[in-house]
Design a protein around this motif. Structure first.
Motif, PDB file in Angstrom:
ATOM      1  N   MET A   1      -3.493   3.692  -2.042  1.00 55.62           N
ATOM      2  CA  MET A   1      -3.088   2.967  -3.229  1.00 55.62           C
ATOM      3  C   MET A   1      -2.203   1.780  -2.853  1.00 55.62           C
ATOM      4  O   MET A   1      -2.318   0.725  -3.453  1.00 55.62           O
ATOM      5  CB  MET A   1      -2.369   3.916  -4.182  1.00 55.62           C
ATOM      6  CG  MET A   1      -2.094   3.283  -5.518  1.00 55.62           C
ATOM      7  SD  MET A   1      -3.554   2.556  -6.262  1.00 55.62           S
ATOM      8  CE  MET A   1      -3.847   3.648  -7.579  1.00 55.62           C
ATOM      9  N   LEU A   2      -1.326   1.974  -1.869  1.00 55.59           N
ATOM     10  CA  LEU A   2      -0.464   0.871  -1.450  1.00 55.59           C
ATOM     11  C   LEU A   2      -1.282  -0.285  -0.902  1.00 55.59           C
ATOM     12  O   LEU A   2      -0.998  -1.452  -1.200  1.00 55.59           O
ATOM     13  CB  LEU A   2       0.551   1.353  -0.401  1.00 55.59           C
ATOM     14  CG  LEU A   2       1.585   2.362  -0.894  1.00 55.59           C
ATOM     15  CD1 LEU A   2       2.363   2.942   0.279  1.00 55.59           C
ATOM     16  CD2 LEU A   2       2.524   1.735  -1.903  1.00 55.59           C
ATOM     17  N   LEU A   3      -2.281   0.027  -0.125  1.00 56.83           N
ATOM     18  CA  LEU A   3      -3.157  -1.005   0.429  1.00 56.83           C
ATOM     19  C   LEU A   3      -3.906  -1.711  -0.692  1.00 56.83           C
ATOM     20  O   LEU A   3      -4.025  -2.940  -0.691  1.00 56.83           O
ATOM     21  CB  LEU A   3      -4.137  -0.374   1.413  1.00 56.83           C
ATOM     22  CG  LEU A   3      -4.967  -1.310   2.261  1.00 56.83           C
ATOM     23  CD1 LEU A   3      -4.091  -2.176   3.146  1.00 56.83           C
ATOM     24  CD2 LEU A   3      -5.940  -0.517   3.110  1.00 56.83           C
ATOM     25  N   ALA A   4      -4.376  -0.966  -1.652  1.00 54.55           N
ATOM     26  CA  ALA A   4      -5.106  -1.538  -2.786  1.00 54.55           C
ATOM     27  C   ALA A   4      -4.217  -2.434  -3.635  1.00 54.55           C
ATOM     28  O   ALA A   4      -4.702  -3.352  -4.287  1.00 54.55           O
ATOM     29  CB  ALA A   4      -5.696  -0.423  -3.654  1.00 54.55           C
ATOM     30  N   LYS A   5      -2.908  -2.189  -3.608  1.00 53.53           N
ATOM     31  CA  LYS A   5      -1.964  -3.027  -4.344  1.00 53.53           C
ATOM     32  C   LYS A   5      -1.576  -4.271  -3.565  1.00 53.53           C
ATOM     33  O   LYS A   5      -0.778  -5.066  -4.020  1.00 53.53           O
ATOM     34  CB  LYS A   5      -0.705  -2.224  -4.678  1.00 53.53           C
ATOM     35  CG  LYS A   5      -0.920  -1.173  -5.743  1.00 53.53           C
ATOM     36  CD  LYS A   5       0.374  -0.474  -6.052  1.00 53.53           C
ATOM     37  CE  LYS A   5       0.191   0.539  -7.177  1.00 53.53           C
ATOM     38  NZ  LYS A   5       1.453   1.208  -7.508  1.00 53.53           N
ATOM     39  N   GLY A   6      -2.124  -4.401  -2.342  1.00 56.72           N
ATOM     40  CA  GLY A   6      -1.869  -5.585  -1.553  1.00 56.72           C
ATOM     41  C   GLY A   6      -0.667  -5.477  -0.628  1.00 56.72           C
ATOM     42  O   GLY A   6      -0.232  -6.470  -0.054  1.00 56.72           O
ATOM     43  N   ARG A   7      -0.131  -4.281  -0.456  1.00 56.56           N
ATOM     44  CA  ARG A   7       1.027  -4.087   0.414  1.00 56.56           C
ATOM     45  C   ARG A   7       0.622  -4.249   1.869  1.00 56.56           C
ATOM     46  O   ARG A   7      -0.477  -3.914   2.261  1.00 56.56           O
ATOM     47  CB  ARG A   7       1.640  -2.702   0.216  1.00 56.56           C
ATOM     48  CG  ARG A   7       2.130  -2.437  -1.176  1.00 56.56           C
ATOM     49  CD  ARG A   7       3.250  -3.367  -1.531  1.00 56.56           C
ATOM     50  NE  ARG A   7       3.836  -2.962  -2.801  1.00 56.56           N
ATOM     51  CZ  ARG A   7       4.906  -3.513  -3.309  1.00 56.56           C
ATOM     52  NH1 ARG A   7       5.513  -4.494  -2.674  1.00 56.56           N
ATOM     53  NH2 ARG A   7       5.379  -3.097  -4.446  1.00 56.56           N
ATOM     54  N   GLY A   8       1.553  -4.742   2.687  1.00 55.92           N
ATOM     55  CA  GLY A   8       1.290  -4.973   4.098  1.00 55.92           C
ATOM     56  C   GLY A   8       1.541  -3.733   4.942  1.00 55.92           C
ATOM     57  O   GLY A   8       2.086  -2.726   4.468  1.00 55.92           O
ATOM     58  N   ILE A   9       1.167  -3.844   6.204  1.00 54.76           N
ATOM     59  CA  ILE A   9       1.300  -2.740   7.151  1.00 54.76           C
ATOM     60  C   ILE A   9       2.743  -2.266   7.248  1.00 54.76           C
ATOM     61  O   ILE A   9       3.014  -1.067   7.188  1.00 54.76           O
ATOM     62  CB  ILE A   9       0.785  -3.166   8.552  1.00 54.76           C
ATOM     63  CG1 ILE A   9      -0.672  -3.596   8.503  1.00 54.76           C
ATOM     64  CG2 ILE A   9       1.014  -2.065   9.576  1.00 54.76           C
ATOM     65  CD1 ILE A   9      -1.658  -2.537   8.123  1.00 54.76           C
ATOM     66  N   GLU A  10       3.682  -3.195   7.397  1.00 57.66           N
ATOM     67  CA  GLU A  10       5.091  -2.820   7.550  1.00 57.66           C
ATOM     68  C   GLU A  10       5.628  -2.101   6.318  1.00 57.66           C
ATOM     69  O   GLU A  10       6.383  -1.136   6.433  1.00 57.66           O
ATOM     70  CB  GLU A  10       5.933  -4.043   7.863  1.00 57.66           C
ATOM     71  CG  GLU A  10       5.673  -4.603   9.244  1.00 57.66           C
ATOM     72  CD  GLU A  10       6.517  -5.825   9.546  1.00 57.66           C
ATOM     73  OE1 GLU A  10       7.404  -6.168   8.740  1.00 57.66           O
ATOM     74  OE2 GLU A  10       6.275  -6.434  10.599  1.00 57.66           O
ATOM     75  N   HIS A  11       5.237  -2.552   5.142  1.00 53.55           N
ATOM     76  CA  HIS A  11       5.686  -1.900   3.911  1.00 53.55           C
ATOM     77  C   HIS A  11       5.137  -0.474   3.833  1.00 53.55           C
ATOM     78  O   HIS A  11       5.872   0.461   3.527  1.00 53.55           O
ATOM     79  CB  HIS A  11       5.239  -2.699   2.680  1.00 53.55           C
ATOM     80  CG  HIS A  11       5.614  -2.051   1.392  1.00 53.55           C
ATOM     81  ND1 HIS A  11       6.861  -2.205   0.830  1.00 53.55           N
ATOM     82  CD2 HIS A  11       4.932  -1.221   0.571  1.00 53.55           C
ATOM     83  CE1 HIS A  11       6.919  -1.495  -0.291  1.00 53.55           C
ATOM     84  NE2 HIS A  11       5.752  -0.899  -0.469  1.00 53.55           N
ATOM     85  N   GLN A  13       4.094   1.385   6.290  1.00 55.68           N
ATOM     86  CA  GLN A  13       4.720   2.158   7.364  1.00 55.68           C
ATOM     87  C   GLN A  13       6.072   2.703   6.916  1.00 55.68           C
ATOM     88  O   GLN A  13       6.373   3.885   7.095  1.00 55.68           O
ATOM     89  CB  GLN A  13       4.903   1.255   8.587  1.00 55.68           C
ATOM     90  CG  GLN A  13       5.684   1.846   9.717  1.00 55.68           C
ATOM     91  CD  GLN A  13       5.904   0.843  10.841  1.00 55.68           C
ATOM     92  OE1 GLN A  13       5.316  -0.230  10.872  1.00 55.68           O
ATOM     93  NE2 GLN A  13       6.761   1.195  11.770  1.00 55.68           N
ATOM     94  N   GLY A  14       6.894   1.872   6.327  1.00 58.14           N
ATOM     95  CA  GLY A  14       8.210   2.305   5.864  1.00 58.14           C
ATOM     96  C   GLY A  14       8.134   3.276   4.705  1.00 58.14           C
ATOM     97  O   GLY A  14       8.882   4.258   4.652  1.00 58.14           O
ATOM     98  N   LYS A  15       7.249   3.020   3.786  1.00 62.28           N
ATOM     99  CA  LYS A  15       7.125   3.860   2.588  1.00 62.28           C
ATOM    100  C   LYS A  15       6.641   5.266   2.932  1.00 62.28           C
ATOM    101  O   LYS A  15       7.100   6.246   2.353  1.00 62.28           O
ATOM    102  CB  LYS A  15       6.151   3.191   1.610  1.00 62.28           C
ATOM    103  CG  LYS A  15       6.156   3.752   0.241  1.00 62.28           C
ATOM    104  CD  LYS A  15       7.339   3.244  -0.537  1.00 62.28           C
ATOM    105  CE  LYS A  15       7.170   3.580  -1.996  1.00 62.28           C
ATOM    106  NZ  LYS A  15       8.366   3.276  -2.752  1.00 62.28           N
TER     107      LYS A  15
END
Length: 53
Positions: A1-11, A13-15
């Motif tokens: 879901m994070l990827l689908a929302k356009g979040r990056g790898i670093e975000h 990874q941290g989440k």
């Protein structure tokens, strides 16, 4: 879901508290299974998906 929302790898990874390599591996597998090659294609696919609410 994070990827689908356009979040990056670093975000992501941290989440999720996982390594960047793990995130990249999962992203690679998602792209491969969806037969896409870029984040833009992923976002287009998500935007155009017919999802029942």
């Amino acid at each position: 879901m994070l990827l689908a929302k356009g979040r990056g790898i670093e975000h992501i990874q941290g989440k999720l508290c996982i390594s960047g390599h793990t995130v990249k591996s999962h992203v690679y597998n998602i792209y491969r299974k969806m037969d896409i090659n870029s984040r833009e294609e992923l976002l287009d696919a998500v935007e155009n998906a017919n999802v029942c609410n």
